[in-house]
Each structure stands twice: as C-alpha cells, then as structure tokens.
Write a protein that holds these residues in place. Structure first.
Motif, PDB file in Angstrom:
ATOM      1  N   VAL A  74      28.091  33.476  36.356  1.00  0.00           N
ATOM      2  CA  VAL A  74      28.309  34.584  37.290  1.00  0.00           C
ATOM      3  C   VAL A  74      28.925  35.772  36.558  1.00  0.00           C
ATOM      4  O   VAL A  74      29.689  35.611  35.613  1.00  0.00           O
ATOM      5  N   GLU A  75      28.596  36.968  37.025  1.00  0.00           N
ATOM      6  CA  GLU A  75      29.205  38.158  36.433  1.00  0.00           C
ATOM      7  C   GLU A  75      30.680  38.208  36.803  1.00  0.00           C
ATOM      8  O   GLU A  75      31.074  37.787  37.885  1.00  0.00           O
ATOM      9  N   ASP A  76      31.478  38.756  35.915  1.00  0.00           N
ATOM     10  CA  ASP A  76      32.923  38.764  36.181  1.00  0.00           C
ATOM     11  C   ASP A  76      33.283  39.639  37.389  1.00  0.00           C
ATOM     12  O   ASP A  76      34.352  39.465  37.964  1.00  0.00           O
ATOM     13  N   VAL A  77      32.369  40.527  37.796  1.00  0.00           N
ATOM     14  CA  VAL A  77      32.694  41.352  38.980  1.00  0.00           C
ATOM     15  C   VAL A  77      32.900  40.497  40.226  1.00  0.00           C
ATOM     16  O   VAL A  77      33.664  40.852  41.108  1.00  0.00           O
ATOM     17  N   HIS A  78      32.227  39.338  40.274  1.00  0.00           N
ATOM     18  CA  HIS A  78      32.409  38.468  41.438  1.00  0.00           C
ATOM     19  C   HIS A  78      33.851  37.981  41.525  1.00  0.00           C
ATOM     20  O   HIS A  78      34.432  37.929  42.602  1.00  0.00           O
ATOM     21  N   VAL A  79      34.381  37.606  40.398  1.00  0.00           N
ATOM     22  CA  VAL A  79      35.768  37.138  40.395  1.00  0.00           C
ATOM     23  C   VAL A  79      36.680  38.268  40.874  1.00  0.00           C
ATOM     24  O   VAL A  79      37.605  38.056  41.651  1.00  0.00           O
ATOM     25  N   LYS A  80      36.380  39.482  40.430  1.00  0.00           N
ATOM     26  CA  LYS A  80      37.207  40.624  40.838  1.00  0.00           C
ATOM     27  C   LYS A  80      37.103  40.864  42.344  1.00  0.00           C
ATOM     28  O   LYS A  80      38.090  41.157  43.009  1.00  0.00           O
ATOM     29  N   LYS A  81      35.871  40.717  42.864  1.00  0.00           N
ATOM     30  CA  LYS A  81      35.683  40.924  44.298  1.00  0.00           C
ATOM     31  C   LYS A  81      36.453  39.878  45.113  1.00  0.00           C
ATOM     32  O   LYS A  81      37.002  40.162  46.171  1.00  0.00           O
ATOM     33  N   GLN A  82      36.472  38.653  44.626  1.00  0.00           N
ATOM     34  CA  GLN A  82      37.060  37.565  45.398  1.00  0.00           C
ATOM     35  C   GLN A  82      38.586  37.525  45.297  1.00  0.00           C
ATOM     36  O   GLN A  82      39.270  37.182  46.247  1.00  0.00           O
ATOM     37  N   SER A 271      46.205  31.489  46.968  1.00  0.00           N
ATOM     38  CA  SER A 271      45.162  32.270  46.324  1.00  0.00           C
ATOM     39  C   SER A 271      44.800  33.421  47.240  1.00  0.00           C
ATOM     40  O   SER A 271      44.802  33.282  48.460  1.00  0.00           O
ATOM     41  N   LYS A 272      44.426  34.533  46.625  1.00  0.00           N
ATOM     42  CA  LYS A 272      44.132  35.737  47.398  1.00  0.00           C
ATOM     43  C   LYS A 272      42.820  35.624  48.181  1.00  0.00           C
ATOM     44  O   LYS A 272      42.539  36.430  49.044  1.00  0.00           O
ATOM     45  N   TYR A 273      42.022  34.616  47.848  1.00  0.00           N
ATOM     46  CA  TYR A 273      40.771  34.506  48.605  1.00  0.00           C
ATOM     47  C   TYR A 273      40.932  33.629  49.846  1.00  0.00           C
ATOM     48  O   TYR A 273      39.991  33.393  50.577  1.00  0.00           O
ATOM     49  N   TYR A 274      42.146  33.102  50.063  1.00  0.00           N
ATOM     50  CA  TYR A 274      42.419  32.363  51.298  1.00  0.00           C
ATOM     51  C   TYR A 274      43.258  33.205  52.246  1.00  0.00           C
ATOM     52  O   TYR A 274      44.063  34.027  51.805  1.00  0.00           O
ATOM     53  N   VAL A 275      43.084  32.954  53.531  1.00  0.00           N
ATOM     54  CA  VAL A 275      43.961  33.558  54.532  1.00  0.00           C
ATOM     55  C   VAL A 275      45.373  33.021  54.291  1.00  0.00           C
ATOM     56  O   VAL A 275      45.526  31.828  54.048  1.00  0.00           O
ATOM     57  N   PRO A 276      46.373  33.895  54.334  1.00  0.00           N
ATOM     58  CA  PRO A 276      47.744  33.426  54.123  1.00  0.00           C
ATOM     59  C   PRO A 276      48.069  32.215  55.011  1.00  0.00           C
ATOM     60  O   PRO A 276      47.612  32.139  56.154  1.00  0.00           O
ATOM     61  N   SER A 277      48.824  31.272  54.459  1.00  0.00           N
ATOM     62  CA  SER A 277      49.247  30.062  55.185  1.00  0.00           C
ATOM     63  C   SER A 277      48.093  29.161  55.597  1.00  0.00           C
ATOM     64  O   SER A 277      48.199  28.440  56.582  1.00  0.00           O
ATOM     65  N   THR A 278      46.969  29.234  54.888  1.00  0.00           N
ATOM     66  CA  THR A 278      45.917  28.253  55.184  1.00  0.00           C
ATOM     67  C   THR A 278      45.665  27.339  53.998  1.00  0.00           C
ATOM     68  O   THR A 278      45.098  26.263  54.142  1.00  0.00           O
ATOM     69  N   GLN A 279      46.080  27.770  52.794  1.00  0.00           N
ATOM     70  CA  GLN A 279      45.840  26.911  51.624  1.00  0.00           C
ATOM     71  C   GLN A 279      46.717  25.668  51.726  1.00  0.00           C
ATOM     72  O   GLN A 279      47.943  25.762  51.771  1.00  0.00           O
ATOM     73  N   THR A 280      46.064  24.520  51.767  1.00  0.00           N
ATOM     74  CA  THR A 280      46.763  23.281  52.067  1.00  0.00           C
ATOM     75  C   THR A 280      46.436  22.203  51.043  1.00  0.00           C
ATOM     76  O   THR A 280      45.270  22.028  50.683  1.00  0.00           O
ATOM     77  N   THR A 312      39.204  39.528  53.842  1.00  0.00           N
ATOM     78  CA  THR A 312      39.120  40.600  52.852  1.00  0.00           C
ATOM     79  C   THR A 312      38.128  40.224  51.748  1.00  0.00           C
ATOM     80  O   THR A 312      37.345  41.059  51.295  1.00  0.00           O
ATOM     81  N   ALA A 313      38.155  38.963  51.341  1.00  0.00           N
ATOM     82  CA  ALA A 313      37.210  38.532  50.311  1.00  0.00           C
ATOM     83  C   ALA A 313      35.808  38.388  50.893  1.00  0.00           C
ATOM     84  O   ALA A 313      34.828  38.829  50.294  1.00  0.00           O
ATOM     85  N   LEU A 314      35.732  37.811  52.108  1.00  0.00           N
ATOM     86  CA  LEU A 314      34.421  37.606  52.740  1.00  0.00           C
ATOM     87  C   LEU A 314      33.721  38.937  52.993  1.00  0.00           C
ATOM     88  O   LEU A 314      32.506  39.057  52.838  1.00  0.00           O
ATOM     89  N   ALA A 315      34.525  39.944  53.355  1.00  0.00           N
ATOM     90  CA  ALA A 315      33.945  41.249  53.666  1.00  0.00           C
ATOM     91  C   ALA A 315      33.228  41.836  52.460  1.00  0.00           C
ATOM     92  O   ALA A 315      32.217  42.529  52.599  1.00  0.00           O
ATOM     93  N   GLU A 316      33.720  41.551  51.264  1.00  0.00           N
ATOM     94  CA  GLU A 316      33.061  42.042  50.047  1.00  0.00           C
ATOM     95  C   GLU A 316      31.622  41.544  49.962  1.00  0.00           C
ATOM     96  O   GLU A 316      30.802  42.103  49.256  1.00  0.00           O
ATOM     97  N   TYR A 317      31.366  40.428  50.653  1.00  0.00           N
ATOM     98  CA  TYR A 317      30.034  39.828  50.603  1.00  0.00           C
ATOM     99  C   TYR A 317      29.316  39.949  51.953  1.00  0.00           C
ATOM    100  O   TYR A 317      28.332  39.258  52.186  1.00  0.00           O
ATOM    101  N   ASP A 318      29.857  40.765  52.840  1.00  0.00           N
ATOM    102  CA  ASP A 318      29.268  40.955  54.171  1.00  0.00           C
ATOM    103  C   ASP A 318      29.121  39.654  54.932  1.00  0.00           C
ATOM    104  O   ASP A 318      28.118  39.424  55.613  1.00  0.00           O
ATOM    105  N   ILE A 319      30.097  38.776  54.766  1.00  0.00           N
ATOM    106  CA  ILE A 319      30.097  37.541  55.552  1.00  0.00           C
ATOM    107  C   ILE A 319      31.057  37.749  56.712  1.00  0.00           C
ATOM    108  O   ILE A 319      32.217  38.099  56.484  1.00  0.00           O
ATOM    109  N   ASP A 320      30.577  37.576  57.953  1.00  0.00           N
ATOM    110  CA  ASP A 320      31.487  37.900  59.062  1.00  0.00           C
ATOM    111  C   ASP A 320      31.835  36.721  59.960  1.00  0.00           C
ATOM    112  O   ASP A 320      32.043  36.851  61.152  1.00  0.00           O
TER     113      ASP A 320
END
Length: 534
Positions: A74-82, A271-280, A312-320
């Motif tokens: 994968v291109e490193d931009v994906h990591v940046k987006k996520q 992790s920033k790609y999880y909703v706060p207080s959901t990483q378990t 915020t991460a999902l929005a980068e990929y237009d996942i709603d």
RNA sequence: GCUGGGGUUGCCGAGUGGUAAGGCGACAGCCUGCUAAGCUGUUGGGCUUUGCCCGCGUGGGUUCAAAUCCCACCCCCAGCGCCA
C-alpha cells in the motif's frame, strides 16, 4: 506375495484347514529391511502456524464471515489518511519497498573497443544501443537483457554476461532506490481500502475476514516478535455496530479454540483510527495454560484487540457506516495452542535447533547391510540363530550343525562353533538387542538393568545374532555360488553397528551426533559360523 | 538503534600475523570372552595429483605472509530502548 486365487479355491474345497494354514506362507516377508519398524508408511506434517490459520478461517466462516484478500502493498498515503498525526510513528515501523533503477548506459568508443576485444569481431553498435534503450524504457526485462545482448552481438549468453560485468560496471554498482510503497504493518491498512469499495454496495451487515501476512520493521526479532506475522482480522459493518459486537465476535471466535471465559479491558494507548474509548483488549481464559511455565500460568492471556473505526478515518475513504474491527496475532494463538514459548522456534524450527527426529525415525534408519538373496539363504540364517540361541552356553570347544541341505544345487553344511578352549559357544552379548531410546542407539540385553530402555524406547526387533546371521548366510551363498569349498565368518567384540552387519543412514548419524546422542552398540559376542560344501 | 558476546572443517571447539590444536563421529589396521568406547594411523574441497589451487560468515584492503590487522556489509545470542 501375489497368489493364484483359483488354486486356493480348489485347495479350500478339498481341505479347508490346510488351505487356511497355508495362507501364512503367503504373508512371509523375509528381508529384514522390509519389517517394521524399518518398514514405515510415512505421512506429511502441517506447520503449526498454517494449521492455526486453517482453524481460524473455518471459525470465521462458521460465524458467517466472508473471506477477502486485502492489499499487501500500500502507498504510505493510506497510513497517513488513517492515522492522521500519528502516522509518522506508524510508518517508522513499516518496510518501504525499494527496487533497482535502470541505468542510462552510454556506449563510448572505449567500450566498443573493449567489447570487440572480448567477442573477437565487429558488431553493430546501433543494435546494442537500441537494446539498452529498450531496457531503459522497460520494453526489455532485466531477465532478458543478457539474452538480447547475446543476440545482437551474435555471441553466447555467457559472453554477454561477461560483457555486462566487465564493460558496464554501472549494472554491478546499482543501488536500490526506495519508493512510496510500504508493506502493510497491520490488516487495518488494507481494510480501509477494501471497505472504500464495498461498504456502500453490499447489503448490511457486512462481515468480512482475512487471515494473512503483515510486516513490521522491528528493531530485531526476539522470542515474541518477528518481522513478518499473520493477522487474523475481521470487520463488521452495520448501521449500529458498537463495542458489544466486538465482545460477541471475540467470544464466538475464541470459544472455538478452547477459551472459556472472557474479560474486556479498555486499552489506554488509543489508536487514532478508533473511536475514543472503543479500543478494547480481550483477555481470555484457557484451561491449558493453567500451571504452565509461561507468564500466563493463571490461565488468562491477552489474545485479541478490537475497536470501532473512527468516523474521521472512515470519512477519508467515504465510508459512512460504523465499522467494528477485531484482530489477533496468529502466532500468538498458535503458541498457546501448541505450547511454545519462543515465537522463533514455532515459526522457524529449522533455524532454532528445533529439528527433531523421533526415536522411531532413528530406528527406521537402521538397516541390515548384507542380506541373503535366496530362500535357502534365509533358511540358513534362521537356523544359525536357532542353534546359537539354543546352545549359547555350551562349553567350548564345541560345534553344532545348524543346516544341512542343497544350495545352488550343492550339498552344504553349516556349523555354529567355538574352537577355543574353556569358553562358551557364544559371548554374553550375542543376543543383545538394538533399541533406540532418547535419541541414542543402544545394544543391550533384555535384563532388569535396561528395562527402562526397552519400555520407553523403540525396539528395532534385531538382535546382534540376527543381523550377524544374515551376513553369514550371504557369505555362504557367495561361497557356494563361486564354487568354493569352505568359508567361515566370525565376530568377536562388537564395536559398532557395522561389526554386526548393520548400518545407519549418514544423515541420521549426523543428527544423533549433533544432538549429543550416542551409538552404543558394543559387547563381547564371539560367534563363529563355518560352512563347507561338496 | 545502542552496548556486549559471537559466526572456524561432518559435529563440538581452540587459535590475536608464520600456513587450522584437541575432542566427538567416520574409515583402516591391531587387540579381543561377560558389555556404557582398548591401541595405532587416516579423515575439508578441487585438479592437469611426487605437485598445485581453493577453504575459518560475505566483499574489499594492508602484508613477504591474514582465521588473526584495517574498512564495509550480513547473520546469530544476551541485555537496553522501541513496540500504532
């Protein structure tokens, strides 16, 4: 042995008892090297990691998940987006892919002269220039370069390789150049890319899984970490997924592997790609771990992690839709299931001294070196053993007729004897047995002292006298065949497998030496077989 | 990434500038009588074989001479750090 069914049928009608008993003859197999344990039907073996992967795949499928293959590169931009601002720390752990550049190759007058010297004739500079040009353009693969050069110069491939090496050193000195491509460091990198295609098309809920390889540029591999590992990851996409879906999936998945109880603990390092207080973190109880020497001796182990992907991460990929993601390390699970404490030994047994040859396999590698070639030869060997065993303690000098009969049309007599005064027909070790125990090969008598070896080891089913008798019979065959009148074979002190007509595969011998085992086949045997023919 | 220790012949293992010690294993010969290794010798590869060439992680270098010294790199081990 193949048999004639019709004859047997006739015989059975006439005399069933006799026919039934003669069945035994058909099953006779005399060559000692075709007798168990030397005879073995071997089977292959799964690697524990792939065995675990297989189990995980079945477990996910049984829970209604569909398997996908996510992008590995994968291109490193994906990591940046996520990851947003966190990306730098993550990319620090990623492998970037590099490749060799295609050099610009100039063909100077010097080089032309050098090539002419090497091939010993003129050549068309233009065609050579064009080959390099097409190579640079990517029309000719690196694979084909030397072939193409050989073609335009009208020379051998090997000459072309030499020209590349000597005239165009720029090929030799190529340095890899990095790209923006990375190897995924965890499955989430791939999930975002996959879900950006699927999340708005498939009917909800979308349940996908993948058990596949990920890569991390760790500073070093150790007992708990490798550069490459397998992640068993899944996602659930639905209008209302929450951490409770994570708990439910974790339980349903892990129960299939023998885990019995579960605890869920919020992970502080979010992790920033999880909703706060959901990483378990999922802690699970496995009865197999209780009392083990691992740090999980209370039975509880942290085995999986889940969370809900951040909008915020999902929005980068237009996942709603919200997405729950759960993943676990396959090697970690395999270590628990198969009782490993060092991941390296689990994954790369061949590099960490974990190669094992079982006692049975060692026993299988010990063969009788010389065997008779005729049925009479086997009969002679059998009789030698019988007579030796029966009269082992007879006082010497003494001589016992073991066999009298026709061999290759000649009358042959075979004696087991001892001509020296004041001794016994056979030495005390004559009937020692070959047993493999704990990676060593022993030649021991069946006495109380060696009871443990016999009970826990693998018996080869060969005594010294058996192996020796096959040799003696073979020699008698040779004597008779060559027309010689007499022969004698004797063995005195046994000092190894070869002195009693046994051999072991070199590879297995090296294994035994490497493992610090020994081949201890010794003892006073003192058996002599003499034969004469008319 | 840091610090330290390593990579030597089939295996183990010594060797800090003079041409790979020793042990195990293997092979050969000798010795043999109540069994857990008795003695001696040989034992890296190749070749055009009285000799020559190549072998001590890899590639270079210094030197009359390199396993040994120098440079770069790879790998292993222990510890520290890192570990979304």
């Amino acid at each position: 042995m193949k048999f004639d069914a019709r004859k047997f049928k006739e015989l059975a009608e006439k005399d069933f008892e006799k026919a039934w008993l003669s069945g035994k003859e058909l099953l006779k197999r005399e060559n000692p090297n075709l007798i168990y344990p030397r005879l073995g039907y071997v089977y292959g073996e799964e690697h524990p990691v792939f065995k675990t992967i297989e189990m995980l795949r079945k477990a996910y499928v049984s829970m209604g998940f569909k398997e996908v293959v996510n992008p590995i590169i994968v291109e490193d931009v994906h990591v940046k987006k996520q990851f947003g601002k966190e990306a730098l720390a993550v990319l620090d752990r990623c492998f970037y892919l590099a490749s060799l550049p295609k050099p610009n190759v100039g063909i100077s007058a010097d080089r032309v002269a050098k090539i002419k010297e090497l091939i010993g004739k003129d050549f068309d500079e233009e065609s050579l220039r064009s080959v390099f040009h097409l190579y640079k353009k990517g029309k000719i693969d690196g694979d084909d370069l030397s072939y193409e050069i050989a073609r335009v110069l009208g020379v051998d491939d090997l000459v072309a390789i030499r020209i590349l090496d000597e005239v165009f050193p720029e090929f030799r000195d190529l340095k890899p150049e990095s790209s923006r491509l990375t190897l995924r460091s965890h499955m989430t990198t791939g999930w975002f890319i996959t879900l950006s295609e699927l999340a708005d098309k498939l009917p909800l809920p979308i349940k996908l899984f993948s058990v596949d390889r990920c890569f991390r540029k760790e500073q070093g591999e150790d007992a708990t970490r490798l550069y490459s590992y397998f992640s068993a990851s899944c996602v659930v996409v639905n209008e209302d997924v929450t951490v409770d879906d994570g708990k439910a999936v974790a339980e349903a998945l892990l129960k299939q592997f023998g885990f019995e109880k579960f605890k869920f603990r919020l992970d502080e390092k979010r992790s920033k790609y999880y909703v706060p207080s959901t990483q378990t973190e999922v802690y699970a109880f496995h009865p197999k771990l209780v009392g083990s020497k691992t740090k999980y001796s209370d039975g509880w182990v942290e085995i999986a992690t889940f969370g809900v992907y951040s909008p915020t991460a999902l929005a980068e990929y237009d996942i709603d839709y919200p997405v729950m993601n759960l993943g676990l390390g396959v090697e970690r699970l395999a270590m628990i299931l198969f009782g490993y404490e060092d991941i390296r030994k689990l994954v790369y047994p061949q590099f960490y001294g974990e190669v094992r040859v079982s006692d049975l396999e060692i026993a299988r590698a010990i063969k009788v070196k010389e065997v008779p070639t005729t049925e009479v030869g086997y009969e002679i060997a059998k009789k030698i053993v019988e007579v030796a065993v029966k009269n082992a303690d007879a006082k010497s000098p003494c001589s016992f007729l073991a066999f009298k009969g026709k061999l290759f049309g000649k009358e042959v007599e075979v004696f087991v004897e001892e001509t020296e005064e004041d001794s016994n027909l056979c030495g005390p070790a004559f009937a020692n047995e070959i047993v493999v125990y704990n990676g060593s090969v022993y030649g021991v008598p069946r006495t109380e002292e060696f009871k443990k070896i016999f009970e826990e080891g693998v018996e080869c089913g060969i005594r010294y006298i058996d192996a020796f008798a096959f040799l003696a019979a073979k020699k008698i065959e040779e004597m008779t065949f060559k027309g010689e009148k007499s022969s004698s074979v004797r063995v005195r002190n046994v000092e190894g497998l070869s002195s009693i007509n046994l051999q072991i595969q070199d590879n297995v011998r090296r294994y035994i030496v490497w493992k610090g085992g020994k081949i201890d086949v010794r003892g006073p045997m003192f058996v002599k077989v003499r034969a004469k023919s008319e």
